[in-house]
Design a protein around this motif. Sequence first.
Motif, PDB file in Angstrom:
ATOM      1  N   PRO A  15      43.127  36.972  38.242  1.00  0.00           N
ATOM      2  CA  PRO A  15      42.550  38.223  38.748  1.00  0.00           C
ATOM      3  C   PRO A  15      41.084  38.032  39.110  1.00  0.00           C
ATOM      4  O   PRO A  15      40.350  37.305  38.427  1.00  0.00           O
ATOM      5  CB  PRO A  15      42.678  39.185  37.560  1.00  0.00           C
ATOM      6  N   SER A  16      40.680  38.666  40.167  1.00  0.00           N
ATOM      7  CA  SER A  16      39.280  38.603  40.596  1.00  0.00           C
ATOM      8  C   SER A  16      38.914  39.917  41.266  1.00  0.00           C
ATOM      9  O   SER A  16      39.793  40.715  41.626  1.00  0.00           O
ATOM     10  CB  SER A  16      39.058  37.451  41.574  1.00  0.00           C
ATOM     11  N   ALA A  17      37.636  40.117  41.455  1.00  0.00           N
ATOM     12  CA  ALA A  17      37.190  41.328  42.149  1.00  0.00           C
ATOM     13  C   ALA A  17      37.763  41.370  43.563  1.00  0.00           C
ATOM     14  O   ALA A  17      38.141  42.442  44.053  1.00  0.00           O
ATOM     15  CB  ALA A  17      35.662  41.382  42.189  1.00  0.00           C
ATOM     16  N   GLU A  18      37.888  40.211  44.179  1.00  0.00           N
ATOM     17  CA  GLU A  18      38.385  40.161  45.558  1.00  0.00           C
ATOM     18  C   GLU A  18      39.862  40.545  45.666  1.00  0.00           C
ATOM     19  O   GLU A  18      40.259  41.234  46.590  1.00  0.00           O
ATOM     20  CB  GLU A  18      38.170  38.773  46.165  1.00  0.00           C
ATOM     21  N   ASN A  19      40.695  40.089  44.714  1.00  0.00           N
ATOM     22  CA  ASN A  19      42.127  40.353  44.879  1.00  0.00           C
ATOM     23  C   ASN A  19      42.601  41.636  44.185  1.00  0.00           C
ATOM     24  O   ASN A  19      43.740  42.048  44.379  1.00  0.00           O
ATOM     25  CB  ASN A  19      42.985  39.150  44.475  1.00  0.00           C
ATOM     26  N   LEU A  20      41.741  42.268  43.386  1.00  0.00           N
ATOM     27  CA  LEU A  20      42.132  43.539  42.754  1.00  0.00           C
ATOM     28  C   LEU A  20      41.446  44.755  43.374  1.00  0.00           C
ATOM     29  O   LEU A  20      41.944  45.874  43.242  1.00  0.00           O
ATOM     30  CB  LEU A  20      41.815  43.513  41.253  1.00  0.00           C
ATOM     31  N   ARG A  21      40.330  44.533  44.047  1.00  0.00           N
ATOM     32  CA  ARG A  21      39.534  45.648  44.564  1.00  0.00           C
ATOM     33  C   ARG A  21      40.381  46.642  45.364  1.00  0.00           C
ATOM     34  O   ARG A  21      41.151  46.257  46.232  1.00  0.00           O
ATOM     35  CB  ARG A  21      38.393  45.133  45.434  1.00  0.00           C
ATOM     36  N   GLY A  22      40.236  47.907  45.021  1.00  0.00           N
ATOM     37  CA  GLY A  22      40.915  48.985  45.744  1.00  0.00           C
ATOM     38  C   GLY A  22      42.269  49.365  45.182  1.00  0.00           C
ATOM     39  O   GLY A  22      42.794  50.429  45.487  1.00  0.00           O
ATOM     40  N   THR A  23      42.856  48.510  44.349  1.00  0.00           N
ATOM     41  CA  THR A  23      44.205  48.803  43.851  1.00  0.00           C
ATOM     42  C   THR A  23      44.214  49.956  42.842  1.00  0.00           C
ATOM     43  O   THR A  23      45.094  50.808  42.894  1.00  0.00           O
ATOM     44  CB  THR A  23      44.855  47.551  43.231  1.00  0.00           C
ATOM     45  N   TYR A  24      43.241  49.994  41.953  1.00  0.00           N
ATOM     46  CA  TYR A  24      43.161  51.095  40.986  1.00  0.00           C
ATOM     47  C   TYR A  24      42.962  52.417  41.708  1.00  0.00           C
ATOM     48  O   TYR A  24      43.634  53.411  41.422  1.00  0.00           O
ATOM     49  CB  TYR A  24      42.015  50.852  39.991  1.00  0.00           C
ATOM     50  N   GLU A  25      42.043  52.423  42.667  1.00  0.00           N
ATOM     51  CA  GLU A  25      41.774  53.646  43.419  1.00  0.00           C
ATOM     52  C   GLU A  25      43.021  54.120  44.162  1.00  0.00           C
ATOM     53  O   GLU A  25      43.289  55.316  44.246  1.00  0.00           O
ATOM     54  CB  GLU A  25      40.612  53.424  44.402  1.00  0.00           C
ATOM     55  N   GLU A  26      43.786  53.168  44.677  1.00  0.00           N
ATOM     56  CA  GLU A  26      45.019  53.539  45.376  1.00  0.00           C
ATOM     57  C   GLU A  26      46.022  54.179  44.419  1.00  0.00           C
ATOM     58  O   GLU A  26      46.639  55.193  44.733  1.00  0.00           O
ATOM     59  CB  GLU A  26      45.634  52.309  46.040  1.00  0.00           C
TER      60      GLU A  26
END
Length: 127
Positions: A15-26
């Motif tokens: 996991p990294s900021a690049e591959n997780l970013r936006g998923t929680y918000e979605e």
Amino acid sequence: MADEYLQVPKKKVLPSAENLRGTYEEMYSNWKNKMTEAAGGDDVYSSFMNLLSLQWMFYEIAEYIAVDGFEIMDKFSPKNLEGNVDVFNQALNKYHAEYEKVGICPRHFESMTEFIESCSREISEEI
């Protein structure tokens, strides 16, 4: 031997900021309020479909990214829709911890106007 026994597991990335970013918000924006609405309206179908949608998103992420397991559908109850809201919220909180591990702070907007202004600023900065 059957083909399913010959499949090699996919190598997952960390996991990294690049591959997780936006998923929680979605996850939050797509289903959180709908879960509460389904419970308030005694809408078993919507409660089920929203929780299932979250489950499938977890599966999609976990297929390629090495995040902790998120199995939530075994906790679904057609007779306790408020309990399903709790299941959803607990899973979302657990996923939030994955965000924190990689240093992401979820973005929150008070209004659509604030969201649009933020997106416009980001786009103009990229240009």
